[in-house]
Design an enzyme around this catalytic site. Sequence first.
Site, PDB file in Angstrom:
ATOM      1  N   THR A  55       2.660  51.676  84.413  1.00 52.15           N
ATOM      2  CA  THR A  55       2.910  50.257  84.670  1.00 52.15           C
ATOM      3  C   THR A  55       4.274  50.065  85.323  1.00 52.15           C
ATOM      4  O   THR A  55       4.404  49.373  86.330  1.00 52.15           O
ATOM      5  CB  THR A  55       2.805  49.453  83.362  1.00 52.15           C
ATOM      6  OG1 THR A  55       1.611  49.838  82.689  1.00 52.15           O
ATOM      7  CG2 THR A  55       2.781  47.958  83.647  1.00 52.15           C
ATOM      8  N   LYS A  84      22.354  44.782  70.847  1.00 52.30           N
ATOM      9  CA  LYS A  84      23.453  44.084  70.142  1.00 52.30           C
ATOM     10  C   LYS A  84      22.950  42.811  69.472  1.00 52.30           C
ATOM     11  O   LYS A  84      23.734  42.047  68.936  1.00 52.30           O
ATOM     12  CB  LYS A  84      24.560  43.717  71.136  1.00 52.30           C
ATOM     13  CG  LYS A  84      25.133  44.879  71.910  1.00 52.30           C
ATOM     14  CD  LYS A  84      26.137  44.344  72.930  1.00 52.30           C
ATOM     15  CE  LYS A  84      26.213  45.246  74.134  1.00 52.30           C
ATOM     16  NZ  LYS A  84      26.861  44.575  75.281  1.00 52.30           N
ATOM     17  N   HIS A 133      -2.617  43.071  78.085  1.00 52.05           N
ATOM     18  CA  HIS A 133      -2.053  43.827  79.211  1.00 52.05           C
ATOM     19  C   HIS A 133      -2.841  43.355  80.436  1.00 52.05           C
ATOM     20  O   HIS A 133      -3.681  44.086  80.984  1.00 52.05           O
ATOM     21  CB  HIS A 133      -2.239  45.323  78.950  1.00 52.05           C
ATOM     22  CG  HIS A 133      -1.435  46.236  79.841  1.00 52.05           C
ATOM     23  ND1 HIS A 133      -0.743  45.792  80.957  1.00 52.05           N
ATOM     24  CD2 HIS A 133      -1.232  47.587  79.768  1.00 52.05           C
ATOM     25  CE1 HIS A 133      -0.156  46.831  81.525  1.00 52.05           C
ATOM     26  NE2 HIS A 133      -0.429  47.921  80.829  1.00 52.05           N
TER      27      HIS A 133
HETATM   28  N1   CP Z   1      -1.898  52.063  81.253  1.00 53.88           N
HETATM   29  C1   CP Z   1      -0.597  51.916  80.919  1.00 53.88           C
HETATM   30  O1   CP Z   1      -0.159  50.812  80.529  1.00 53.88           O
HETATM   31  O2   CP Z   1       0.146  53.050  81.047  1.00 53.88           O
HETATM   32  P1   CP Z   1       1.708  53.151  80.754  1.00 53.88           P
HETATM   33  O3   CP Z   1       1.897  52.901  79.279  1.00 53.88           O
HETATM   34  O4   CP Z   1       2.115  54.520  81.186  1.00 53.88           O
HETATM   35  O5   CP Z   1       2.391  52.066  81.557  1.00 53.88           O
END
Ligand code: CP
Length: 306
Positions: A55, A84, A133
């Site tokens: 990502t 912090k 996501h």
């Molecule tokens: N698919 C994915 O989110 O991979 P990373 O965690 O490497 O970003």
Amino acid sequence: MKLHHIIEAQQFDMPTLLNLFEVTAQMEQAVAHGGVNDYHNRIMATLFYEPSTRTRFSFETAMHRLGGRVITTENAAQFSSAAKGETIEDTIRILNGYADVIVIRHSEVGAARRAAAVSRVPIINAGDGPGQHPTQALLDLYTIRKEIGAIDGLRIAMVGDLAQGRTVRSLAYLLSKFQGVKIYFVAPPPLKMKEDILEHLREHSIWYTEETDLEKVLPEVDVVYQTRIQKERFGDRIADYERCRGVYVLTREALRLMQPKAIVMHPLPRLDEIAQEVDQDPRAAYFRQAQNGLYVRMALLSMVLS
Ligand code: CP
């Protein structure tokens, strides 16, 4: 078509998805000819409080391929002023003075939404704990369309850690916008898909079933979407993790049960849930899927920066 914040998969309607697919195909062509240079005075900040390979690197490559520039920090949890005690909100207010778009990954569900609430510049959710996501689900959808030809009528098995996996949640939301989709959720009982997603699918009249026998499902589907059992989200429940890992492993032998034109996808990283021997099979689409992430993220950045 203009986008502002990208926080959750549900925010995408069909015209926006179709526009995104079109722009993504253009970006794929553009990269083959050296990229584009339309965003040379624009700056993207990447703020990753959790580890990432695909990502973060694909977003940063996307911005470079668009002619823009990138500011970043290694491990924001340790090397930004979060260490912090600075709040997400204050960090975002400060980055608003420096960057034109902020890509954030955080371990807390809702972190990207909190960031968007105080941000003038677009916030892109690159994963919020076990929440969502959305850009992964968009690249998954683009990959399915490119590999299979259509999304309407798709039969897909989502396999593995469905309770803690954010990519399957976002993908289920996006698939609920299409016609005739059938989803087979295959998970060990402690890692079943959460009820909020199942309720959303029922509300949108999407057919789904919950199974524990992967071999029974493999001959039925066009896509096997395998996922990693996310050890980092089990906390001190090590015994639960050990019970769930290794339950579903795709081997060359298992692929014999799949349709000749079906594909295997995985958001990656993988551990042992797809044997390395499967990589040689033309139906193994997961590295092509990761490559598509670059084109989709170029398209998304162009849509939020235009
Ligand atoms: N698919 C994915 O989110 O991979 P990373 O965690 O490497 O970003």
